[in-house]
Design an enzyme around this catalytic site. Structure first.
Site, PDB file in Angstrom:
ATOM      1  N   GLY A 268       0.809  -1.215   0.000  1.00 24.23           N
ATOM      2  CA  GLY A 268       0.000   0.000   0.000  1.00 24.23           C
ATOM      3  C   GLY A 268       0.841   1.262   0.000  1.00 24.23           C
ATOM      4  CB  ALA A 269       1.646   3.711   1.654  1.00 28.83           C
TER       5      ALA A 269
ATOM      6  CG  ASN B  79      10.296   5.420   2.696  1.00 21.91           C
ATOM      7  OD1 ASN B  79      10.737   4.329   2.997  1.00 21.91           O
ATOM      8  ND2 ASN B  79       9.510   5.625   1.653  1.00 21.91           N
TER       9      ASN B  79
ATOM     10  CD  GLU C 277       2.182   3.740   5.341  1.00 23.53           C
ATOM     11  OE1 GLU C 277       3.218   3.567   6.010  1.00 23.53           O
ATOM     12  OE2 GLU C 277       1.447   2.793   4.977  1.00 23.53           O
TER      13      GLU C 277
ATOM     14  CG  HIS D 289       4.362   3.298  10.399  1.00 27.57           C
ATOM     15  ND1 HIS D 289       4.474   2.330  11.365  1.00 27.57           N
ATOM     16  CD2 HIS D 289       3.820   2.672   9.318  1.00 27.57           C
ATOM     17  CE1 HIS D 289       4.007   1.179  10.886  1.00 27.57           C
ATOM     18  NE2 HIS D 289       3.602   1.353   9.651  1.00 27.57           N
TER      19      HIS D 289
ATOM     20  CD  GLU E  89       3.709  -2.170   9.698  1.00 29.09           C
ATOM     21  OE1 GLU E  89       2.616  -1.559   9.698  1.00 29.09           O
ATOM     22  OE2 GLU E  89       4.713  -1.730   9.095  1.00 29.09           O
TER      23      GLU E  89
HETATM   24  N1  ARG Z   1       5.672  -0.599   6.478  1.00 29.12           N
HETATM   25  C1  ARG Z   1       4.738  -0.565   5.397  1.00 29.12           C
HETATM   26  C2  ARG Z   1       3.396  -0.318   6.036  1.00 29.12           C
HETATM   27  O1  ARG Z   1       2.736  -1.179   6.520  1.00 29.12           O
HETATM   28  C3  ARG Z   1       4.726  -1.816   4.585  1.00 29.12           C
HETATM   29  C4  ARG Z   1       5.789  -1.848   3.554  1.00 29.12           C
HETATM   30  C5  ARG Z   1       6.372  -3.154   3.380  1.00 29.12           C
HETATM   31  N2  ARG Z   1       6.814  -3.288   2.041  1.00 29.12           N
HETATM   32  C6  ARG Z   1       7.320  -4.410   1.592  1.00 29.12           C
HETATM   33  N3  ARG Z   1       7.711  -4.440   0.362  1.00 29.12           N
HETATM   34  N4  ARG Z   1       7.449  -5.450   2.334  1.00 29.12           N
HETATM   35  O2  ARG Z   1       3.010   0.761   6.233  1.00 29.12           O
HETATM   36 ZN    ZN Z   2       2.579  -0.053   8.546  1.00 22.01          ZN
END
Ligand code: ARG
Ligand code: ZN
Length: 857
Positions: free
Chosen positions: A265-266, A269, A302, A305, A324
């Site tokens: 999804g997103a 970073n 996001e 996070h 998560e």
């Molecule tokens: N940390 C991201 C989220 O849940 C997920 C991204 C993981 N991406 C991956 N290619 N494994 O917001």
């Molecule tokens: Zn996440």
């Protein structure tokens, strides 16, 4: 190389890194056919041990330590790492590597996305993509300060990296550069860079601490006008985190970039989120209400996070649920504040039940905190995310608002800037309530507990008995009793008045809970309502009578359990043998009559039937998807019949409204679509015309798509005309074409041949996950076709094809078949052969790990 036993990594083997990275300078120079990455690491020894840098698919051009070029016997290089033979305690390592983002189809590391005018280069580093950019101790417990220089041809006007822009300029040869500095120490998985040609929507936000933050959403010129919903969501999320958790943003700039090729999804970073276009773009004409609300939730996720994940990060990838689970809980709470809370809970629970419970019941079951894995990308699962969120929710409910806040404040105070574990999280929360520590087994034990119970009356005392069992998942310890919070209320069967309510906590295999002094009205009996608001992620089997369930539909004040009471009646009917659904349809009709004007979205959700996929979970063996679908269709027909005298009036009363983006208007649009579908199911006179009219007069995508889906699913005469019209209206909107493909795939009459036909179209692009998912993830929700021989073959050929180009995607598609062992023996033999044959051909760790579990589990 094929079919090697892939190596497992164990949580118990965790050791801290032997070196810190004090600072890193990166310089990424993009050319037409490759990119060169210069890196300078300042490293400092913390423990004895070798100095190992991780790297994958890198072409090493030079390596210097403290300014001196290393000769080949001073280090060892293999496919995954670079090891220095002799490392001083303090050193500077400079490497130059060449990479080819232009041919990187894995969508990890630095890769090319889009084509033509929309060609761009973006990164995805979580979990282990940074090692595909440069040699680095690519693990989440190595936090450092990044300075990043980007250099590229000027046709890419957008050059972004984390943090603050400190310099930019020309370098001649029609090339330019930017330099970014990120003052916060971060793990490499939060690194991001973007080299693109994008437009930007800007705004600002002043934090509660008085910091002025520049907010920017970047998208292609074609899409930039679809970024307003996302921008508003970002501001709402910033405010919400201040109000609810006391957390403010910490940099001067927050950027979001939309990209069309993205595996998930997103990505959060630091200061530079990268988003799948499907999770950021939204406009009334092109985006359904459901998708648009999802944009809001993902933007918030996001953003949240930044505190839960970035400032406090994970010590190792076994702790993924730490960031998560908590962040999903936070985004669910946020979303519930922007619409009917009951509907939010219903949706979250429906997803949990149909996807996470299925995972927990199948060959890929794993704990919320796994103890071993082969490929960490395979663990971005429903269990880590959704069940992880449920554990945090249980804690939040048990502690209550104030104590939970006290606990989270302590968590942020103690661990800011650190890489920590689930144990650390629980230990911080337990300052508010020591029962928190009881919850650790929820993180360790796979499988969904089954909670059974009954109530009895004894004078003015009501006794509620509860018991729990969890299946013993192969290869794990025997299950133990978990702490299960059971939110319980007691109602008077005649007046509907609530007489008592309490959060019970079952901590043993079985227990009894006593409610004293229950004062009933004349002739009444107590109606007990348990697991209100779905207070624990369990399967419930309670001795309600059907009549009491109908009463709860009428007078339960908590919207989720009102919905649940109907769902329980629905499930009883589906798994019973009676064809009489009167008690259910009467309760439904009465409840909708009351709710349709006050909470139209909840009213619409009361018509929910469990998905075919969810119903499949009832079978451990001899699952027959055709029979399950037939019984479900029959109930839908009975409901439609029973309401056929009112649906047209209800539909008409909702009228044609001017588009508004309010919860109420969204609720009415949803209800309208549900009623349209019901009218067609009941064969109400003129329903076809209503569908055509709704399509033609649609004020927004929700109305148009609702009509299109009804037209396709009910196979109406003019179906093809509308399919063609929709295509030509939206042919240059990729996300809408995805929806168009999904709408056709989802119809139960669409055959595997027709689905294969959609996949043979010129615009079907195997390198764009959204496109692949539009068809194959939709097929995964249609068990009758999925489990046919042709369906399984189609699915596995897609897995095989993607195994070489995008293993992460390939493995995710394979999970659709995780419960193959529940079918009857004939199809099982065929599927087993197919899986075994794939096992001899597959190359990626991702696919091999899942195949191994599916065949041995
Ligand atoms: N940390 C991201 C989220 O849940 C997920 C991204 C993981 N991406 C991956 N290619 N494994 O917001
Ligand atoms: Zn996440």
């Amino acid at each position: 190389m094929t079919n090697q036993q892939p190596t497992k990594i164990y949580l118990k083997d965790y050791t801290p890194p032997s070196f810190d990275v004090t600072k890193v300078d990166l310089d990424i120079q993009l050319f037409d056919e490759y990119a060169t990455v210069y890196s300078k690491l300042l490293m400092h020894r913390r423990y004895d041990g070798k100095l190992v840098l991780l790297g994958r698919s890198l072409e090493l051009q030079s390596i210097c330590v403290n300014g001196k070029s290393l000769s080949a016997d001073e280090y060892t290089l293999d496919d995954e790492s670079l090891t220095l033979h002799d490392a001083a305690d303090e050193l500077t390592i400079e490497t130059v590597v060449r990479i080819t983002p232009q041919t990187n189809t894995t969508l990890e590391g630095l890769y090319q996305s889009g084509q033509g005018d929309e060609l761009m280069f973006v990164t995805q580093c979580e979990p282990e993509g940074f090692r595909k950019i440069t040699y680095f101790p690519d693990r989440p417990d190595v936090l450092t300060e990044y300075t990043t220089r980007l250099e590229a041809p000027k046709r890419f006007k957008t050059l972004l990296a984390n943090g603050n822009l400190i310099e930019s300029g020309d370098v001649g040869d029609d090339r330019h550069f930017t330099i970014w500095h990120d003052p916060t120490k971060k793990p490499s998985y939060l690194f991001a860079a973007v080299i693109a040609n994008l437009e930007v929507l800007s705004d600002s936000y002043t934090t509660i601490e008085g910091r002025d933050v520049l907010l920017e959403v970047y998208a292609s010129a074609h899409d930039i006008d679809k970024c307003h919903v996302g921008m508003q969501a970002l501001k709402d999320a910033m405010k919400w985190d201040e109000d609810n958790y006391g957390r403010a943003y910490d940099l001067d700039r927050y950027m979001i970039v939309a990209t069309s090729q993205f595996n998930m999804g997103a990505m959060e970073n630091k200061g530079l989120n990268i988003f799948n276009t499907s999770c950021v773009l939204s406009s009334p004409e092109t985006t359904s209400d459901e998708r648009s609300f999802n944009v809001k939730s993902v933007i918030a996720h996001e953003y949240f996070h930044n505190w839960t994940g970035n400032r406090i990060t994970c010590r190792d990838w076994f702790q993924l649920c730490l960031k998560e689970g908590f962040t999903v809980f936070r985004d669910q709470s946020f979303s519930g504040d922007f619409r009917s809370k009951a509907v939010q809970r219903i949706e979250d629970v429906a997803l949990l039940r149909s996807a996470q419970f299925a995972e927990d019941a199948g060959t890929l079951a794993h704990p919320v905190r796994p103890e071993s894995f082969v490929e960490i990308n395979n663990f971005y699962t429903m269990t880590i995310y959704e069940k992880g969120a449920e554990i945090v929710r249980m804690l939040a409910n048990l502690l209550g608002k104030e104590k939970f806040r006290q606990g989270t404040d302590e968590y942020f105070r103690r661990y800011d800037g650190m890489a920590v574990t689930v144990e650390d999280f629980l230990s911080a929360l337990s300052v508010a309530d020591e029962r928190v520590s009881l919850f650790m087994p929820w993180y360790r034990q796979p499988g969904t507990p089954v909670l059974s119970g009954s109530s009895r009356i004894d004078g003015d005392t009501v006794v509620v008995s509860l018991a729990q069992v969890t299946r013993h998942v192969p290869n794990y310890d025997a299950p133990i009793a978990l702490p299960i919070p059971v939110d319980t209320a007691i109602f008077d069967s005649v007046t509907g008045e609530m007489l008592a309510s309490q959060m019970l906590l079952l901590t043993k295999d079985q227990d009894e809970f006593v409610f004293d002094g229950i004062q009933l009205s004349d002739g009444a009996h107590p109606v007990v309502s348990v697991l209100r608001n779905f207070s624990a992620p369990v399967k419930l089997d309670f001795n309600y009578t059907d009549e009491d369930l109908a009463r709860l539909v009428a007078f339960e004040t908590e919207g989720f359990n009102q919905w649940q009471a109907l769902q329980t009646l629905v499930n009883r009917w589906l798994f019973g043998n009676s064809d009489d659904a009167a008690i259910l349809t009467d309760a439904l009709k009465t409840a909708v009559t009351k709710l349709k004007d006050t909470d139209p979205m909840l009213a619409a959700r009361l018509f929910d039937l469990p998905s075919e996929k969810e119903l499949a979970m009832a079978y451990d063996t001899d699952y027959d998807p055709v029979a399950v679908k037939a019984r479900r269709d029959k109930l839908k027909a009975l409901i439609a019949q029973a309401l056929s005298d009112v649906v047209s009036d209800w539909y008409a009363s909702l009228g044609n409204e001017v588009y508004a983006d309010t919860p109420d208007a969204r609720g009415r649009r949803l209800l309208k679509n549900v009623l349209l579908d019901l009218s067609l199911t009941a064969g109400v006179d003129g329903a076809d015309a209503l569908a055509y009219e709704q399509y033609k007069n649609a004020s927004c995508m929700s109305e148009r798509l609702g009509a299109l889906i009804a037209i396709i699913h009910h196979n109406l005469e003019q179906k093809q005309t509308f399919i063609d019209d929709f295509y030509s209206r939206f042919s240059d909107e990729d996300l809408v074409i995805d929806t168009w493909l999904a709408a056709q795939t989802s119809a139960s009459h669409t055959s595997i041949d027709e689905i294969a036909g959609l996949m043979a179209r010129d615009d079907f692009d195997w390198n764009t996950p959204n496109r692949v998912r539009a068809v194959l993830s939709t097929l995964a929700a249609k068990p009758v076709q999925l489990w046919s021989e042709a369906g399984v073959a189609l699915c596995l050929s897609a897995v095989e094809r993607l195994d070489g180009s995008n293993p992460l995607m390939a493995a995710r598609l394979l999970t659709a078949l995780a419960r193959w062992q529940t079918l009857s023996s004939e199809p099982k033999v065929v599927i087993k052969q197919k899986l075994e044959s794939l096992q001899t051909k597959a190359k990626s760790k991702n696919v091999l790990e899942f195949l191994g579990n599916m065949l041995n589990g």
